[in-house]
Design a protein around this motif. Sequence first.
Motif, mmCIF file in Angstrom:
data_model
loop_
_atom_site.group_PDB
_atom_site.id
_atom_site.type_symbol
_atom_site.label_atom_id
_atom_site.label_comp_id
_atom_site.label_asym_id
_atom_site.label_seq_id
_atom_site.Cartn_x
_atom_site.Cartn_y
_atom_site.Cartn_z
ATOM 1 N N CYS A 146 0.907 -1.340 0.100
ATOM 2 C CA CYS A 146 0.111 -0.157 0.056
ATOM 3 C C CYS A 146 0.766 1.362 0.149
ATOM 4 O O CYS A 146 1.794 1.378 0.863
ATOM 5 C CB CYS A 146 -0.925 0.257 1.234
ATOM 6 S SG CYS A 146 -2.062 1.346 1.381
ATOM 7 N N GLU A 147 0.597 2.107 -0.982
ATOM 8 C CA GLU A 147 1.320 3.454 -0.986
ATOM 9 C C GLU A 147 0.939 4.372 0.294
ATOM 10 O O GLU A 147 1.741 5.407 0.559
ATOM 11 C CB GLU A 147 1.031 4.003 -2.189
ATOM 12 C CG GLU A 147 -0.254 4.735 -2.487
ATOM 13 C CD GLU A 147 -0.402 5.381 -3.666
ATOM 14 O OE1 GLU A 147 -1.396 6.243 -3.827
ATOM 15 O OE2 GLU A 147 0.390 5.162 -4.743
ATOM 16 N N GLU A 148 0.105 4.131 1.114
ATOM 17 C CA GLU A 148 -0.341 4.873 2.010
ATOM 18 C C GLU A 148 0.403 4.540 3.474
ATOM 19 O O GLU A 148 0.997 4.982 4.276
ATOM 20 C CB GLU A 148 -1.886 5.121 2.469
ATOM 21 C CG GLU A 148 -2.611 5.703 1.371
ATOM 22 C CD GLU A 148 -2.383 7.429 1.591
ATOM 23 O OE1 GLU A 148 -2.066 7.713 2.518
ATOM 24 O OE2 GLU A 148 -2.187 7.873 0.340
ATOM 25 N N CYS A 149 0.157 3.055 3.702
ATOM 26 C CA CYS A 149 0.355 2.420 5.150
ATOM 27 C C CYS A 149 1.510 1.132 4.988
ATOM 28 O O CYS A 149 1.945 0.761 5.963
ATOM 29 C CB CYS A 149 -0.579 1.946 5.940
ATOM 30 S SG CYS A 149 -1.441 0.199 5.161
ATOM 31 N N GLU A 150 1.969 0.891 3.791
ATOM 32 C CA GLU A 150 3.046 0.085 3.498
ATOM 33 C C GLU A 150 2.584 -1.464 3.752
ATOM 34 O O GLU A 150 3.442 -2.296 3.830
ATOM 35 C CB GLU A 150 4.232 0.451 4.086
ATOM 36 C CG GLU A 150 4.970 1.667 3.721
ATOM 37 C CD GLU A 150 5.254 1.796 2.263
ATOM 38 O OE1 GLU A 150 5.912 0.813 2.000
ATOM 39 O OE2 GLU A 150 5.048 2.830 1.689
ATOM 40 N N ALA A 151 1.305 -1.631 4.039
ATOM 41 C CA ALA A 151 0.606 -2.967 4.289
ATOM 42 C C ALA A 151 1.125 -3.812 2.822
ATOM 43 O O ALA A 151 0.552 -3.108 2.069
ATOM 44 C CB ALA A 151 -0.510 -3.071 4.894
ATOM 45 N N PRO A 152 1.181 -5.094 3.188
ATOM 46 C CA PRO A 152 1.272 -5.921 1.712
ATOM 47 C C PRO A 152 -0.113 -5.986 1.239
ATOM 48 O O PRO A 152 -1.256 -6.056 1.955
ATOM 49 C CB PRO A 152 1.570 -7.240 2.055
ATOM 50 C CG PRO A 152 1.492 -7.344 3.674
ATOM 51 C CD PRO A 152 1.503 -5.791 4.363
ATOM 52 N N ILE A 153 -0.481 -5.924 -0.110
ATOM 53 C CA ILE A 153 -1.753 -6.125 -0.661
ATOM 54 C C ILE A 153 -1.466 -7.448 -1.328
ATOM 55 O O ILE A 153 -0.811 -7.934 -1.989
ATOM 56 C CB ILE A 153 -1.796 -5.355 -1.851
ATOM 57 C CG1 ILE A 153 -1.553 -3.665 -1.668
ATOM 58 C CG2 ILE A 153 -2.981 -5.217 -2.833
ATOM 59 C CD1 ILE A 153 -1.578 -2.797 -2.441
ATOM 60 N N PRO A 154 -2.573 -8.160 -1.024
ATOM 61 C CA PRO A 154 -2.721 -9.588 -1.244
ATOM 62 C C PRO A 154 -2.722 -9.652 -2.773
ATOM 63 O O PRO A 154 -3.366 -8.917 -3.539
ATOM 64 C CB PRO A 154 -4.075 -10.103 -0.669
ATOM 65 C CG PRO A 154 -4.216 -9.107 0.497
ATOM 66 C CD PRO A 154 -3.712 -7.593 -0.156
#
Length: 88
Positions: free
Chosen positions: A39-47
């Motif tokens: 994610c470009e906002e929170c850096e969480a991985p996108i499945p």
Amino acid sequence: MAGGWTSDTSVQDQIDATVEDAIKRARSQLARGPGLSHCEECEAPIPQARRDAVPGVRLCVRCQEAEDRDAQAGSGFNRRGSKDSQLR
């Protein structure tokens, strides 16, 4: 039935214009280019399933939902004005 200076199709023309505006706005908001793995906002991985389903995805589900809520909150503006405002 239209009256006065309006044509018989003026109501339908306004409906068509509103729909066309909504389609253009929705198409302009579609993601373009390669999707991101994080994610470009929170850096969480996108499945991977989300990346396959939404080409060009740039946000995780949580950040996308927040962005959609923010966009929806400001969308109550009627650009064409109501009939009452035009009669004043």
